[in-house]
Design an enzyme around this catalytic site. Structure first.
Site, PDB file in Angstrom:
ATOM      1  N   ARG A  27      -6.520   5.286  12.781  1.00  0.00           N
ATOM      2  CA  ARG A  27      -5.081   5.017  12.803  1.00  0.00           C
ATOM      3  C   ARG A  27      -4.419   5.494  14.087  1.00  0.00           C
ATOM      4  NH1 ARG A  27      -2.662   3.393   7.805  1.00  0.00           N
ATOM      5  NH2 ARG A  27      -4.365   2.345   6.756  1.00  0.00           N
TER       6      ARG A  27
ATOM      7  N   ARG B 282       2.311   4.526  13.286  1.00  0.00           N
ATOM      8  CA  ARG B 282       3.706   4.970  13.256  1.00  0.00           C
ATOM      9  C   ARG B 282       4.007   6.320  13.901  1.00  0.00           C
ATOM     10  NH1 ARG B 282       4.739   3.929   7.064  1.00  0.00           N
ATOM     11  NH2 ARG B 282       2.545   4.514   7.141  1.00  0.00           N
TER      12      ARG B 282
ATOM     13  N   ARG C 219       8.027  -1.954  15.603  1.00  0.00           N
ATOM     14  CA  ARG C 219       8.280  -2.162  14.173  1.00  0.00           C
ATOM     15  C   ARG C 219       9.749  -2.416  13.867  1.00  0.00           C
ATOM     16  NH1 ARG C 219       7.349  -3.145   9.970  1.00  0.00           N
ATOM     17  NH2 ARG C 219       6.768  -1.462   8.574  1.00  0.00           N
TER      18      ARG C 219
ATOM     19  N   ASP D  53      -5.535  -5.099   9.839  1.00  0.00           N
ATOM     20  CA  ASP D  53      -5.581  -4.315   8.601  1.00  0.00           C
ATOM     21  C   ASP D  53      -6.777  -4.762   7.778  1.00  0.00           C
ATOM     22  OD1 ASP D  53      -3.762  -2.274   7.122  1.00  0.00           O
ATOM     23  OD2 ASP D  53      -4.532  -3.616   5.580  1.00  0.00           O
TER      24      ASP D  53
ATOM     25  N   TYR E 187      -7.668  -3.301  -4.045  1.00  0.00           N
ATOM     26  CA  TYR E 187      -6.333  -3.817  -3.701  1.00  0.00           C
ATOM     27  C   TYR E 187      -6.058  -5.154  -4.394  1.00  0.00           C
ATOM     28  CZ  TYR E 187      -5.393  -0.212  -0.237  1.00  0.00           C
ATOM     29  OH  TYR E 187      -5.136   0.996   0.358  1.00  0.00           O
TER      30      TYR E 187
HETATM   31  O1  1CP Z   1      -5.159   2.234  14.660  1.00  0.00           O
HETATM   32  C1  1CP Z   1      -5.953   1.812  13.828  1.00  0.00           C
HETATM   33  O2  1CP Z   1      -6.682   2.539  13.121  1.00  0.00           O
HETATM   34  C2  1CP Z   1      -6.168   0.323  13.701  1.00  0.00           C
HETATM   35  C3  1CP Z   1      -5.433  -0.387  12.747  1.00  0.00           C
HETATM   36  C4  1CP Z   1      -5.599  -0.187  11.235  1.00  0.00           C
HETATM   37  C5  1CP Z   1      -6.729   0.107  10.461  1.00  0.00           C
HETATM   38  C6  1CP Z   1      -8.118   0.453  10.922  1.00  0.00           C
HETATM   39  C7  1CP Z   1      -4.530  -0.410  10.349  1.00  0.00           C
HETATM   40  C8  1CP Z   1      -3.167  -0.760  10.744  1.00  0.00           C
HETATM   41  N1  1CP Z   1      -5.009  -0.334   9.067  1.00  0.00           N
HETATM   42  C9  1CP Z   1      -6.342   0.003   9.098  1.00  0.00           C
HETATM   43  C10 1CP Z   1      -7.266   0.172   7.978  1.00  0.00           C
HETATM   44  C11 1CP Z   1      -6.714   0.317   6.609  1.00  0.00           C
HETATM   45  N2  1CP Z   1      -5.639  -0.307   6.047  1.00  0.00           N
HETATM   46  C12 1CP Z   1      -7.341   1.101   5.620  1.00  0.00           C
HETATM   47  C13 1CP Z   1      -8.646   1.833   5.820  1.00  0.00           C
HETATM   48  C14 1CP Z   1      -8.446   3.132   6.471  1.00  0.00           C
HETATM   49  C15 1CP Z   1      -7.752   4.186   5.657  1.00  0.00           C
HETATM   50  O3  1CP Z   1      -8.308   4.611   4.627  1.00  0.00           O
HETATM   51  O4  1CP Z   1      -6.670   4.608   6.087  1.00  0.00           O
HETATM   52  C16 1CP Z   1      -6.591   0.980   4.453  1.00  0.00           C
HETATM   53  C17 1CP Z   1      -6.859   1.642   3.115  1.00  0.00           C
HETATM   54  C18 1CP Z   1      -5.518   0.092   4.722  1.00  0.00           C
HETATM   55  C19 1CP Z   1      -4.481  -0.362   3.775  1.00  0.00           C
HETATM   56  C20 1CP Z   1      -3.149  -0.010   4.305  1.00  0.00           C
HETATM   57  N3  1CP Z   1      -2.464  -0.736   5.232  1.00  0.00           N
HETATM   58  C21 1CP Z   1      -2.405   1.154   4.032  1.00  0.00           C
HETATM   59  C22 1CP Z   1      -2.857   2.278   3.132  1.00  0.00           C
HETATM   60  C23 1CP Z   1      -2.071   2.275   1.890  1.00  0.00           C
HETATM   61  C24 1CP Z   1      -2.721   3.005   0.774  1.00  0.00           C
HETATM   62  O5  1CP Z   1      -3.142   2.284  -0.157  1.00  0.00           O
HETATM   63  O6  1CP Z   1      -2.810   4.236   0.833  1.00  0.00           O
HETATM   64  C25 1CP Z   1      -1.222   1.086   4.789  1.00  0.00           C
HETATM   65  C26 1CP Z   1      -0.101   2.066   4.835  1.00  0.00           C
HETATM   66  C27 1CP Z   1      -1.293  -0.108   5.547  1.00  0.00           C
HETATM   67  C28 1CP Z   1      -0.331  -0.566   6.574  1.00  0.00           C
HETATM   68  C29 1CP Z   1      -0.801  -0.342   7.947  1.00  0.00           C
HETATM   69  N4  1CP Z   1      -1.983  -0.812   8.482  1.00  0.00           N
HETATM   70  C30 1CP Z   1      -2.086  -0.425   9.794  1.00  0.00           C
HETATM   71  C31 1CP Z   1      -0.908   0.311  10.107  1.00  0.00           C
HETATM   72  C32 1CP Z   1      -0.618   0.897  11.472  1.00  0.00           C
HETATM   73  C33 1CP Z   1      -0.128   0.379   8.933  1.00  0.00           C
HETATM   74  C34 1CP Z   1       1.205   1.083   8.753  1.00  0.00           C
HETATM   75  C35 1CP Z   1       2.165   0.497   9.668  1.00  0.00           C
HETATM   76  C36 1CP Z   1       3.604   0.507   9.373  1.00  0.00           C
HETATM   77  O7  1CP Z   1       4.085   0.753   8.253  1.00  0.00           O
HETATM   78  O8  1CP Z   1       4.265   0.224  10.371  1.00  0.00           O
END
Ligand code: 1CP
Length: 330
Positions: free
Chosen positions: A24, A28, A37, A73, A143
């Site tokens: 990540r 943010r 964003r 994602d 999911y």
């Molecule tokens: O910087 C990076 O790592 C690259 C981009 C990336 C990656 C690898 C994003 C962008 N998401 C992910 C993987 C991801 N997405 C995972 C696996 C890793 C982990 O366990 O954290 C998971 C479970 C998700 C699902 C997801 N997407 C969540 C988690 C929610 C939950 O169920 O707990 C969230 C918050 C997102 C949104 C998201 N994806 C990526 C970002 C930067 C964001 C948040 C952005 C925002 O709100 O602006």
């Protein structure tokens, strides 16, 4: 590129300092990301080639990390599965039509052209390796079934235990699509891929082997030869099982002592495993924790410095910068 620190470490042949990148790292906690964003929905950002490229490059330019990870994602695979997906502000992923047993997917062809174009652009610009990724089938299934995030995966586990046959059928369909999705990324030029099984820690040992590990192995055997990193929450507990399917690296959560796991698993590269919440501490405490981890893996040719899970949105940006500098200057 073969001499890049990350790729050498993934082959367990690194004789310089350990490479560092952060799960990540594009997100943010970065003021520059927050600016993007303000004017765009997350779903739009994930489908806009120019934005994918720009956001992937943000932490590369700002932090000088040793690897880039594609801004996308794990839910992007829903595009190919033909499933509606999006995000609720502040609440994470939202899938308005959760799948039921015996749902038949109307799969979409050419669903990932934006990702393919972004990777090709990024490969022209980057001097460090670019990682692609996908969610592992069990986490994606959770999911699809829950319709979003869930604390205990109750619907998922209820289905898994009450009707394992149709649960396997679902995992098979997701695996097939994930293989196609990763092939697109690999053919477009990513230097390695990471599989995220973020919810695998909800499974007991036999269920982990048959509902998580088995499908990760299926994917590993089906994709073209590139380095593969396996992450799951619970990876310290399941490290031996993860190494049995022969990935290049295992990404460890923070619950185990990496140097002890190394003694049990001498053959595989190990990535991790600082608790991201240490980044709320003072710089002095961060330095102490980083030095401790680096010293415990000193001289290890297959060690990649990373966190045990992703950066949190409210972690102070300057502490992230400090972390990367501290690793690189140790
Ligand atoms: O910087 C990076 O790592 C690259 C981009 C990336 C990656 C690898 C994003 C962008 N998401 C992910 C993987 C991801 N997405 C995972 C696996 C890793 C982990 O366990 O954290 C998971 C479970 C998700 C699902 C997801 N997407 C969540 C988690 C929610 C939950 O169920 O707990 C969230 C918050 C997102 C949104 C998201 N994806 C990526 C970002 C930067 C964001 C948040 C952005 C925002 O709100 O602006």
């Amino acid at each position: 590129m073969q001499d890049a620190l990350l790729l050498k470490a993934l082959r367990s042949q690194n004789d310089s300092r350990p490479p560092v990148w952060l799960m990540r790292q594009a997100g943010r906690y970065m003021p520059q990301y927050q600016a993007f964003r303000k004017n765009h929905s997350l779903f739009d950002l994930f489908h806009d080639v120019e934005k994918i490229v720009e956001i992937t490059l943000l932490p590369v330019k700002a932090l000088d990390v040793d690897a880039a990870i594609l801004f996308s994602d794990i839910l992007s695979v829903c595009d190919g599965l033909g499933i509606k997906w999006g995000f609720e502000d502040g609440r994470g992923p939202l899938l308005p039509e959760p799948v039921q047993p015996h749902t038949i997917f109307s799969k979409k062809k050419n669903a990932y052209t934006h990702i393919e174009s972004a990777i090709r652009e990024l490969k022209k610009e980057l001097k460090i390796p670019l990682l692609g990724f996908a969610g592992a089938p069990f986490t994606i299934a959770s999911y699809l079934i829950e319709g979003g995030s869930s604390k205990d995966l109750k619907k998922t586990k209820k289905w898994l235990y009450s009707d394992p046959q149709s649960f396997h059928a679902l995992l098979n369909q997701i695996s097939e699509e994930t293989i196609s999705y990763l092939k697109v990324q690999i053919e477009a030029g990513v230097d390695g891929v990471q599989l995220f099984d973020s919810w695998a820690h909800h499974l007991d040992h036999p269920s982990f082997c048959s509902f998580s590990l088995h499908y990760m192995e299926k994917i590993l055997r089906a994709i073209p030869e590139v380095p593969v990193i396996l992450f799951c929450r619970g990876s310290c507990f399941f490290a031996k099982e993860l190494s049995s399917i022969k990935p290049s690296a295992i990404s460890l959560d923070w619950s185990g002592e990496i140097s002890i796991i190394r003694k049990e698993l001498p053959q595989v590269a190990l990535q991790g495993n600082l608790d991201p919440m240490i980044l709320y501490a003072s710089k002095k405490e961060i330095q102490k924790a980083v030095f401790r981890l680096l010293d415990s893996m000193k001289g290890d040719p297959g060690f990649i410095f990373n966190l045990g899970h992703g950066l949190l949105p409210d972690i102070p940006y300057e502490n992230v910068q400090y972390l990367v500098d501290t690793v690189k200057n140790h």
